[in-house]
Design a protein around this motif. Structure first.
Motif, PDB file in Angstrom:
ATOM      1  N   ARG A  43       0.826  -1.219   0.000  1.00  0.00           N
ATOM      2  CA  ARG A  43       0.000   0.000   0.000  1.00  0.00           C
ATOM      3  C   ARG A  43       0.858   1.265   0.000  1.00  0.00           C
ATOM      4  NH1 ARG A  43      -4.068  -2.090   4.871  1.00  0.00           N
ATOM      5  NH2 ARG A  43      -4.285  -4.203   4.052  1.00  0.00           N
ATOM      6  N   ALA A  45       2.336   4.755  -0.583  1.00  0.00           N
ATOM      7  CA  ALA A  45       1.700   6.043  -0.863  1.00  0.00           C
ATOM      8  C   ALA A  45       2.400   6.788  -1.990  1.00  0.00           C
ATOM      9  CB  ALA A  45       1.678   6.898   0.393  1.00  0.00           C
ATOM     10  N   ASP A  46       3.683   6.490  -2.189  1.00  0.00           N
ATOM     11  CA  ASP A  46       4.460   7.154  -3.239  1.00  0.00           C
ATOM     12  C   ASP A  46       5.670   6.299  -3.557  1.00  0.00           C
ATOM     13  OD1 ASP A  46       6.336   7.667  -1.158  1.00  0.00           O
ATOM     14  OD2 ASP A  46       5.280   9.520  -0.655  1.00  0.00           O
ATOM     15  N   GLN A 145      -6.452   3.716  -3.554  1.00  0.00           N
ATOM     16  CA  GLN A 145      -6.628   4.826  -2.616  1.00  0.00           C
ATOM     17  C   GLN A 145      -7.493   4.397  -1.436  1.00  0.00           C
ATOM     18  OE1 GLN A 145      -4.990   7.547  -2.670  1.00  0.00           O
ATOM     19  NE2 GLN A 145      -4.828   8.488  -4.689  1.00  0.00           N
ATOM     20  N   ARG A 148      -5.669   2.062   1.065  1.00  0.00           N
ATOM     21  CA  ARG A 148      -4.732   2.756   1.954  1.00  0.00           C
ATOM     22  C   ARG A 148      -5.422   3.275   3.219  1.00  0.00           C
ATOM     23  NH1 ARG A 148      -2.665   7.385  -1.017  1.00  0.00           N
ATOM     24  NH2 ARG A 148      -1.433   7.729   0.873  1.00  0.00           N
TER      25      ARG A 148
END
Length: 356
Positions: A43, A45-46, A145, A148
């Motif tokens: 998961r 995020a970036d 999204q 997460r």
């Protein structure tokens, strides 16, 4: 005419994009597997969160392959644990998607179009019509999204394509997206736990049956006869209940998946015992579940939730007719995330709703 976007999202074809980029930069194939693992399992995020990759490589990826193409402009949390994201899309438009928590289930409800063209009179999603289809990548991104938002011990178990838009009007982009999330090295959601909801488009139902009948099909019926359905679901004037039921039978014959028929219960409109008796005649010889949804109010629309007595009477007729039935409990209605409440809206970007 509904427009598709011409620009490319990383998740429109993740494997191909990663393979092309890796070949161009002389990277071994195992790096692609690492990226998939961090995106779907960890998961991330970036790019910078993918610490297994060298720092210089992470920086290069961040510059050349943008990970996300949507901005979360609002995150709403319901007292029942449901969470809703309002996404501003880079390609234009605003959509909503929802995470639902129910005992051990963790379900995501995703959108397939900006708006909706079906015109169901009680539904917020189509109030402004339809702007365009979402791309495969925009559909996949919603699931990531929403994932997460889960705690470390939580896992997604189900996916329903019941958000904004008519899914079967965007099969070209939806099917690759569902293929991605159902992969073992994707989100690993079993096709048996993926449900596609449609207002009932017979040619598209038959196409789905011929191309990929792995998924469960839910048909938003809302009325047991054409006269009433034409009022509630205007697109029915060009289709008809008989043709929808015929296509549904074809899907069941190929998929062997029990059909679900959705029925939003509107006070004084489609909630009378006579309507229940007609549903019994329509469904009793089919392997199907009737999912009854007491209306979730939408501001500005003149419809109401039936009384408890009316709901009980309606249910009693169906049960006496041996129709498998489930009354759906509201989830997320306090944040307008319940069935029929998703719509395009543009609150201030800084606004976050959290429980008090």
């Amino acid at each position: 005419m509904v427009q598709d976007s011409s620009t490319t999202h990383l998740f429109d074809n993740l494997d191909a994009r990663l393979a092309e980029w890796a070949e161009r930069n002389g990277l071994p194939a195992y790096r692609r597997k690492q990226v998939r693992h961090f995106l779907f399992e960890q998961r991330a995020a970036d790019w910078d969160a993918m610490t297994v990759l060298p720092k210089t490589l992470r920086a290069q990826l961040a510059e050349e392959l943008p990970l996300w193409a949507a901005e979360i402009s609002k995150h709403s949390v319901s007292k029942d644990g449901a969470e809703k994201l309002l996404l501003n899309l880079e390609r234009g438009g605003v959509i909503e998607c929802v995470l639902l928590r129910d005992t051990v289930r963790r379900t995501v409800c995703i959108s397939t179009q900006v708006g909706c063209a079906m015109g169901c009179v009680f539904c917020a999603s189509g109030l402004d019509g339809v702007e365009r289809n979402l791309s495969t990548g925009e559909i996949v991104e919603q699931t990531l999204q929403l994932q997460r938002l889960l705690g470390a011990e939580e896992r997604l178990s189900h996916l329903v394509v019941m958000g904004m838009g008519e899914p079967l009007a965007n099969l070209d982009n939806l099917l690759p997206a569902l293929g991605e999330v159902s992969r073992d090295d994707g989100l690993g959601i079993s096709p048996r736990r993926i449900t596609i909801s449609t207002v009932g488009l017979p040619p598209a139902i038959r196409r789905l049956a011929s191309e990929n009948p792995r998924y469960r099909l839910a048909i938003s019926l809302h009325a047991p006869n054409d006269e009433l359905r034409n009022q509630i679901v205007p697109v029915n004037r060009n289709i008809g209940v008989d043709e929808i039921m015929s296509a549904a039978d074809d899907y069941y014959a190929i998929s062997k998946r029990r059909l679900t028929f959705e029925y939003v219960l509107l006070s004084g409109i489609n909630d009378q015992p006579e309507h229940a008796h007609q549903l019994v005649r329509l469904l009793r010889d089919r392997h199907a579940l009737l999912n009854v949804i007491p209306y979730n109010p939408v501001a500005g629309l003149p419809y109401a939730t039936p009384t408890t007595a009316a709901q009980h009477a309606f249910r009693g007729v169906l049960e006496a007719g041996d129709i498998p039935i489930r009354f759906r409990h509201r989830k997320g209605d306090d944040i307008n995330a319940a069935c029929g409440q998703l719509r395009r809206s543009t609150p201030p970007v800084t606004q976050i709703d959290t429980p008090t």
